[in-house]
Design a protein around this motif. Structure first.
Motif, mmCIF file in Angstrom:
data_model
loop_
_atom_site.group_PDB
_atom_site.id
_atom_site.type_symbol
_atom_site.label_atom_id
_atom_site.label_comp_id
_atom_site.label_asym_id
_atom_site.label_seq_id
_atom_site.Cartn_x
_atom_site.Cartn_y
_atom_site.Cartn_z
ATOM 1 N N VAL A 254 82.125 88.617 -79.815
ATOM 2 C CA VAL A 254 83.352 89.409 -79.982
ATOM 3 C C VAL A 254 83.119 90.847 -79.518
ATOM 4 O O VAL A 254 83.962 91.427 -78.817
ATOM 5 C CB VAL A 254 83.830 89.367 -81.452
ATOM 6 C CG1 VAL A 254 84.871 90.431 -81.727
ATOM 7 C CG2 VAL A 254 84.381 87.989 -81.788
ATOM 8 N N THR A 255 81.986 91.419 -79.875
ATOM 9 C CA THR A 255 81.673 92.782 -79.446
ATOM 10 C C THR A 255 81.589 92.858 -77.930
ATOM 11 O O THR A 255 82.111 93.789 -77.312
ATOM 12 C CB THR A 255 80.351 93.255 -80.075
ATOM 13 O OG1 THR A 255 80.445 93.125 -81.492
ATOM 14 C CG2 THR A 255 80.044 94.693 -79.714
ATOM 15 N N HIS B 212 84.068 94.982 -75.508
ATOM 16 C CA HIS B 212 83.501 95.984 -74.597
ATOM 17 C C HIS B 212 84.021 95.759 -73.180
ATOM 18 O O HIS B 212 84.448 96.705 -72.513
ATOM 19 C CB HIS B 212 81.974 95.918 -74.622
ATOM 20 C CG HIS B 212 81.332 96.782 -73.582
ATOM 21 N ND1 HIS B 212 81.186 98.140 -73.738
ATOM 22 C CD2 HIS B 212 80.816 96.481 -72.367
ATOM 23 C CE1 HIS B 212 80.594 98.637 -72.658
ATOM 24 N NE2 HIS B 212 80.364 97.649 -71.814
ATOM 25 N N LEU B 213 84.011 94.523 -72.734
ATOM 26 C CA LEU B 213 84.479 94.210 -71.382
ATOM 27 C C LEU B 213 85.978 94.439 -71.231
ATOM 28 O O LEU B 213 86.465 94.715 -70.130
ATOM 29 C CB LEU B 213 84.116 92.774 -71.016
ATOM 30 C CG LEU B 213 82.618 92.480 -70.918
ATOM 31 C CD1 LEU B 213 82.382 91.002 -70.670
ATOM 32 C CD2 LEU B 213 81.955 93.321 -69.840
ATOM 33 N N LYS C 10 82.353 101.387 -74.945
ATOM 34 C CA LYS C 10 82.097 102.614 -74.211
ATOM 35 C C LYS C 10 80.876 102.422 -73.334
ATOM 36 O O LYS C 10 80.030 101.587 -73.611
ATOM 37 C CB LYS C 10 81.892 103.788 -75.151
ATOM 38 C CG LYS C 10 80.604 103.777 -75.930
ATOM 39 C CD LYS C 10 80.455 105.005 -76.776
ATOM 40 C CE LYS C 10 79.396 105.964 -76.461
ATOM 41 N NZ LYS C 10 78.575 106.010 -75.375
ATOM 42 N N PRO C 11 80.790 103.197 -72.253
ATOM 43 C CA PRO C 11 79.597 103.129 -71.419
ATOM 44 C C PRO C 11 78.434 103.843 -72.096
ATOM 45 O O PRO C 11 78.643 104.626 -73.033
ATOM 46 C CB PRO C 11 80.022 103.863 -70.146
ATOM 47 C CG PRO C 11 81.084 104.795 -70.582
ATOM 48 C CD PRO C 11 81.791 104.099 -71.709
ATOM 49 N N PRO C 12 77.210 103.603 -71.639
ATOM 50 C CA PRO C 12 76.078 104.335 -72.187
ATOM 51 C C PRO C 12 76.192 105.834 -71.877
ATOM 52 O O PRO C 12 76.725 106.209 -70.846
ATOM 53 C CB PRO C 12 74.867 103.739 -71.476
ATOM 54 C CG PRO C 12 75.331 102.530 -70.767
ATOM 55 C CD PRO C 12 76.806 102.624 -70.636
ATOM 56 N N ALA D 194 86.279 100.290 -67.610
ATOM 57 C CA ALA D 194 85.523 99.108 -68.028
ATOM 58 C C ALA D 194 85.670 97.938 -67.059
ATOM 59 O O ALA D 194 84.747 97.155 -66.885
ATOM 60 C CB ALA D 194 85.968 98.668 -69.418
ATOM 61 N N ARG D 195 86.815 97.802 -66.425
ATOM 62 C CA ARG D 195 87.033 96.652 -65.542
ATOM 63 C C ARG D 195 86.044 96.629 -64.383
ATOM 64 O O ARG D 195 85.576 95.585 -63.972
ATOM 65 C CB ARG D 195 88.462 96.641 -65.019
ATOM 66 C CG ARG D 195 88.762 95.371 -64.248
ATOM 67 C CD ARG D 195 90.229 95.192 -63.946
ATOM 68 N NE ARG D 195 91.079 95.052 -65.104
ATOM 69 C CZ ARG D 195 91.247 93.920 -65.787
ATOM 70 N NH1 ARG D 195 90.583 92.852 -65.452
ATOM 71 N NH2 ARG D 195 92.068 93.877 -66.799
ATOM 72 N N GLY D 196 85.684 97.796 -63.872
ATOM 73 C CA GLY D 196 84.743 97.865 -62.755
ATOM 74 C C GLY D 196 83.293 97.792 -63.190
ATOM 75 O O GLY D 196 82.404 97.608 -62.370
ATOM 76 N N GLY D 197 83.040 97.927 -64.474
ATOM 77 C CA GLY D 197 81.667 97.897 -64.982
ATOM 78 C C GLY D 197 81.102 99.298 -65.079
ATOM 79 O O GLY D 197 81.492 100.198 -64.351
#
Length: 119
Positions: free
Chosen positions: A51-52, A56-57, A62-64, A81-84
């Protein structure tokens, strides 16, 4: 408030809540010597992880590293987030983003330095 804003996300708190319930169930299974409770607790903990990751995805994580202060509120959604995210293991496991690029140097036996091949 921390400069790194660690864990102040919907994904972080949801995963923590589910994981806490799973470990409580697992602990009850250990105390009561109940294999079904232990198995159920392990399933709930695994569900917390999934779930986490999905949240996230979906942009609720959040990013690092440091985020802009405007993105610090709990309900702020991550538009990138969609692009990574770079250097994000979660995004890399989903096939998003790229590895952090850096330069490495290989030193041969004779002391000569040469660039390492990039994979």
């Amino acid at each position: 408030m921390s400069q790194y804003d660690e864990g102040h996300t919907v994904a972080g708190w949801t995963g923590t809540a589910i994981g806490t319930a799973g470990t409580a169930l697992l602990g009850a299974g250990v105390c009561l010597v109940s294999v079904p409770l232990i198995a159920g607790g392990l399933v709930v903990v695994a569900a917390a992880l999934l779930v986490t990751w999905v949240l996230h995805l979906a942009g609720w994580g959040k990013p690092p590293g440091v985020r802009p202060r405007a993105q610090w509120p709990m309900g702020a959604r991550d538009a990138d987030a969609r692009g990574g995210h770079p250097r994000c293991w979660s995004c890399r496991l989903a096939g998003r983003g790229s590895r952090a690029t850096g330069s490495a140097v290989v030193v041969s036996g004779d002391g000569e330095a040469e660039p390492a091949p990039v994979r």
